[in-house]
Design an enzyme around this catalytic site. Structure first.
Site, short mmCIF file in Angstrom:
data_model
loop_
_atom_site.label_atom_id
_atom_site.label_comp_id
_atom_site.label_asym_id
_atom_site.label_seq_id
_atom_site.Cartn_x
_atom_site.Cartn_y
_atom_site.Cartn_z
N SER A 1 0.81 -1.21 0.00
CA SER A 1 0.00 0.00 0.00
C SER A 1 0.85 1.27 0.00
O SER A 1 0.31 2.37 -0.03
CB SER A 1 -0.93 0.03 1.22
OG SER A 1 -0.19 -0.05 2.42
N ASN B 1 -2.14 -2.67 12.81
CA ASN B 1 -3.59 -2.50 12.77
C ASN B 1 -4.04 -1.25 13.52
O ASN B 1 -4.83 -0.44 13.02
CB ASN B 1 -4.29 -3.73 13.35
CG ASN B 1 -4.10 -4.96 12.49
OD1 ASN B 1 -3.52 -4.89 11.41
ND2 ASN B 1 -4.60 -6.10 12.95
N THR C 1 -39.32 27.29 -10.20
CA THR C 1 -39.62 25.91 -9.84
C THR C 1 -39.78 25.16 -11.16
O THR C 1 -40.31 25.73 -12.13
CB THR C 1 -40.91 25.78 -9.00
OG1 THR C 1 -42.03 26.24 -9.76
CG2 THR C 1 -40.82 26.58 -7.71
N HIS C 2 -39.30 23.94 -11.21
CA HIS C 2 -39.31 23.15 -12.46
C HIS C 2 -38.55 23.87 -13.58
O HIS C 2 -38.81 23.65 -14.75
CB HIS C 2 -40.75 22.85 -12.92
CG HIS C 2 -41.62 22.26 -11.87
ND1 HIS C 2 -41.60 20.92 -11.56
CD2 HIS C 2 -42.52 22.84 -11.02
CE1 HIS C 2 -42.47 20.69 -10.58
NE2 HIS C 2 -43.02 21.84 -10.24
N SER D 1 -12.74 27.59 -27.29
CA SER D 1 -12.95 26.45 -28.18
C SER D 1 -11.82 26.40 -29.19
O SER D 1 -11.33 27.44 -29.64
CB SER D 1 -14.30 26.59 -28.90
OG SER D 1 -14.38 25.70 -29.99
N LYS E 1 -16.52 31.26 -28.46
CA LYS E 1 -16.97 30.53 -27.28
C LYS E 1 -16.24 30.96 -26.00
O LYS E 1 -15.04 31.20 -25.99
CB LYS E 1 -16.75 29.02 -27.48
CG LYS E 1 -17.58 28.39 -28.57
CD LYS E 1 -19.07 28.37 -28.21
CE LYS E 1 -19.36 27.44 -27.05
NZ LYS E 1 -19.00 26.03 -27.33
N ASN F 1 -16.43 28.96 -22.54
CA ASN F 1 -17.03 27.78 -21.92
C ASN F 1 -16.83 27.79 -20.40
O ASN F 1 -15.71 28.03 -19.92
CB ASN F 1 -16.40 26.50 -22.50
CG ASN F 1 -16.65 26.38 -23.99
OD1 ASN F 1 -17.69 26.78 -24.49
ND2 ASN F 1 -15.68 25.83 -24.72
N GLU G 1 -18.33 23.12 -14.98
CA GLU G 1 -18.68 21.79 -15.49
C GLU G 1 -17.86 20.71 -14.81
O GLU G 1 -18.36 19.60 -14.52
CB GLU G 1 -18.47 21.75 -17.00
CG GLU G 1 -19.48 22.60 -17.75
CD GLU G 1 -19.17 22.74 -19.24
OE1 GLU G 1 -20.00 23.30 -19.95
OE2 GLU G 1 -18.09 22.28 -19.68
N TYR H 1 -9.59 -6.93 11.81
CA TYR H 1 -8.99 -6.35 10.61
C TYR H 1 -8.95 -7.38 9.50
O TYR H 1 -8.64 -8.55 9.71
CB TYR H 1 -7.56 -5.87 10.92
CG TYR H 1 -6.90 -5.21 9.72
CD1 TYR H 1 -7.11 -3.87 9.43
CD2 TYR H 1 -6.07 -5.94 8.87
CE1 TYR H 1 -6.52 -3.27 8.33
CE2 TYR H 1 -5.48 -5.36 7.77
CZ TYR H 1 -5.70 -4.02 7.49
OH TYR H 1 -5.13 -3.43 6.41
N GLN I 1 -7.30 -2.28 3.48
CA GLN I 1 -6.20 -1.52 2.87
C GLN I 1 -6.73 -0.61 1.77
O GLN I 1 -6.14 0.43 1.47
CB GLN I 1 -5.15 -2.48 2.31
CG GLN I 1 -3.93 -1.82 1.73
CD GLN I 1 -2.83 -2.81 1.48
OE1 GLN I 1 -2.18 -3.28 2.42
NE2 GLN I 1 -2.60 -3.15 0.23
N LYS J 1 -8.19 3.80 1.95
CA LYS J 1 -7.59 5.13 1.79
C LYS J 1 -7.70 5.73 0.39
O LYS J 1 -7.98 6.95 0.28
CB LYS J 1 -6.12 5.07 2.25
CG LYS J 1 -5.99 4.95 3.77
CD LYS J 1 -4.61 4.62 4.23
CE LYS J 1 -4.25 3.18 4.08
NZ LYS J 1 -5.10 2.26 4.88
#
Length: 458
Positions: free
Chosen positions: A20, A107, A152-153, A274, A280, A282, A287, A314, A319, A322
């Site tokens: 690890s 451990n 809303t919506h 772009s 453009k 962006n 995003e 354990y 392992q 992480k």
């Protein structure tokens, strides 16, 4: 390492799957801190001599200096950060290094190191979220009375203010901070001294090591101490919820920055161009924040699946605890920084926001409320009258407040000239003065309270 039990060394594939160190080298500062606290306790309990403890501490400081300067070397034969550190310590100070591992196991050592790392990660996230909240409140203060459409919506619903909208995210981030704070409080018990799973026969002082490492107390069950990864799951679940909030905010910036909306202009520093379309701009940073939320949720799911069927105590599966936490934390830190920067530097186009609020008959509810409040009409009847008025306005291509009074009276004779006082977007937001409402007076009150909590000068 295994020579006393195994006649042959591990196969190459076993060395690679078992090691690890390529990722847990990230725990080196926590590993050094835990080892220094442990050896100080061993000396205080006369389990090792003061001379050996001093030599081990000096050696650990030297190892830490090397790691800080050159990084942690990756040697698969040493498996993990614990063996890497102990191996280098032995090279530097010789035999006394072998006494460091008295009364502990990898451990309890890794459980302690990982808890320390997650605790530090929570503190870093909280500092970032404080900065994000400051940015939200600062911009909300600038736009406490800037009218915009509330949706809303994703349909125009009622007028709100931009300050009110931004303060909604302040509230979300506040809940996120509370979740991380709760997780930090729960994790702050020290596993060191639980050893492999059953505790140790040495007369150790677990309260001493817990205090030295900033924990509230030692853990109370050795089996649970080495098998618990709730703290990592708590972190990932809080991170996932936070990432969803950041993704929602990012999505709004993406929509708002598009030409049909034109509510906000993002600076060059948080946009890209772009390769083929020179016009453009962006919103790539937003995003990517939106995309990171999926990866962070995936990290949470990965650890849930790892832990779901493990018996005590354990198992080597753990392992794999992480990498998802490390990945989620890195993505989260980037996302927080990106959204904070965008909030701080964006240009909100107030005239366009107002124009959009005046479209879509956003004050229709205000007409219905006026009919109830002034003409004493039951709300359901007022709702029907208002729907008829909206239909007429739509047919005539007019806003509600531009309909002639004769047209409104033709729908219901109880409507009079006073109705126009309720039909502007400004009148609409001013009227929403209930606690937590969008009236600028309410928004400014919430902002003042937020500034006080955040330590910002009013």
């Amino acid at each position: 390492m295994w020579g006393g039990r195994f006649a042959e060394g591990p196969a190459a594939v076993m060395r690679e799957i078992n090691a690890s160190i390529p990722f847990d080298k990230r725990l080196w500062q926590q590993d050094i801190a835990g080892s220094k606290a442990h050896v100080a306790m061993l000396a205080a309990q006369k389990i090792v001599t003061e001379a050996d403890a001093a030599e081990i501490t000096r050696g650990l400081d030297a190892v830490a200096a090397e790691y800080a300067e050159k990084g942690v070397p990756v040697d698969l034969a040493l498996e993990d950060i614990h063996m890497a550190t102990e191996g280098r310590l032995a090279e530097l100070i010789g035999a006394p290094a072998g006494r460091l591992h008295t009364a502990r196991s990898r451990n309890d050592q890794v459980a302690t190191d990982f808890k320390l790392w997650v605790r530090d990660a929570i503190d870093a996230v909280d500092a970032g979220l404080h900065a994000l909240q400051v940015a939200l409140v600062t911009r909300a203060d600038e736009h406490a009375a800037s009218v915009m459409p509330g949706f809303t919506h994703l349909q125009v619903a009622q007028p709100v203010t931009l300050g009110h909208h931004l303060m909604a995210y302040y509230e979300m981030i506040g809940r996120d901070r509370s979740r991380f704070a709760d997780a930090r409080k729960r994790l702050n018990r020290c596993p060191l001294g639980a050893a492999a799973l059953a505790g140790t026969g040495f007369p150790i002082d677990r309260h001493r090591t817990a205090e030295a490492l900033g924990f509230d107390a030692p853990t109370d069950n050795s089996l649970d101490s080495v098998s618990d990864r709730d703290f990592a799951l708590d972190y990932l679940m809080a991170a996932t919820q936070l990432s969803l909030h950041l993704s929602r905010l990012a999505e709004e910036f993406i929509i708002w920055a598009s030409q049909p909306y034109a509510f906000v202009k993002l600076p060059d520093s948080y946009s890209t161009g772009s390769s083929i379309m020179p016009q453009k701009r962006n919103p790539d940073a937003a995003e990517l924040v939106r995309g990171h939320s999926g990866r962070i949720a995936g990290c949470m799911t990965a650890l849930v699946m790892t832990m779901k069927g493990l018996p005590l105590a354990y198992s080597k599966d753990m392992q794999d605890d992480k990498p998802p936490v490390f990945e989620a934390h890195d993505l989260l830190a980037l996302s927080i920084a990106a959204m904070t920067g965008m909030i701080e530097t964006a240009t909100f186009v107030a005239p366009r926001l107002r124009q959009a609020a005046e479209q879509g008959f956003s004050t229709a509810t205000d007409l219905a409320d006026w009919l109830v409040r002034v003409a004493d009409i039951p709300f359901r009847e007022a709702h029907h009258i208002t729907g008829t008025a909206v239909k007429l306005a739509e047919r005539e291509g007019l806003a509600l407040d531009k309909l002639p009074i004769e047209a409104l009276k033709s729908i219901d004779e109880r409507i009079d000239e006073r109705v126009y006082q309720a039909l502007s977007v400004d009148a609409s937001v001013e009227s929403r003065a209930s606690h937590g409402g969008t009236a600028p007076s309410q928004v400014r009150q919430r902002i003042a309270e937020a500034k006080n909590r955040l330590g910002i000068e009013a």
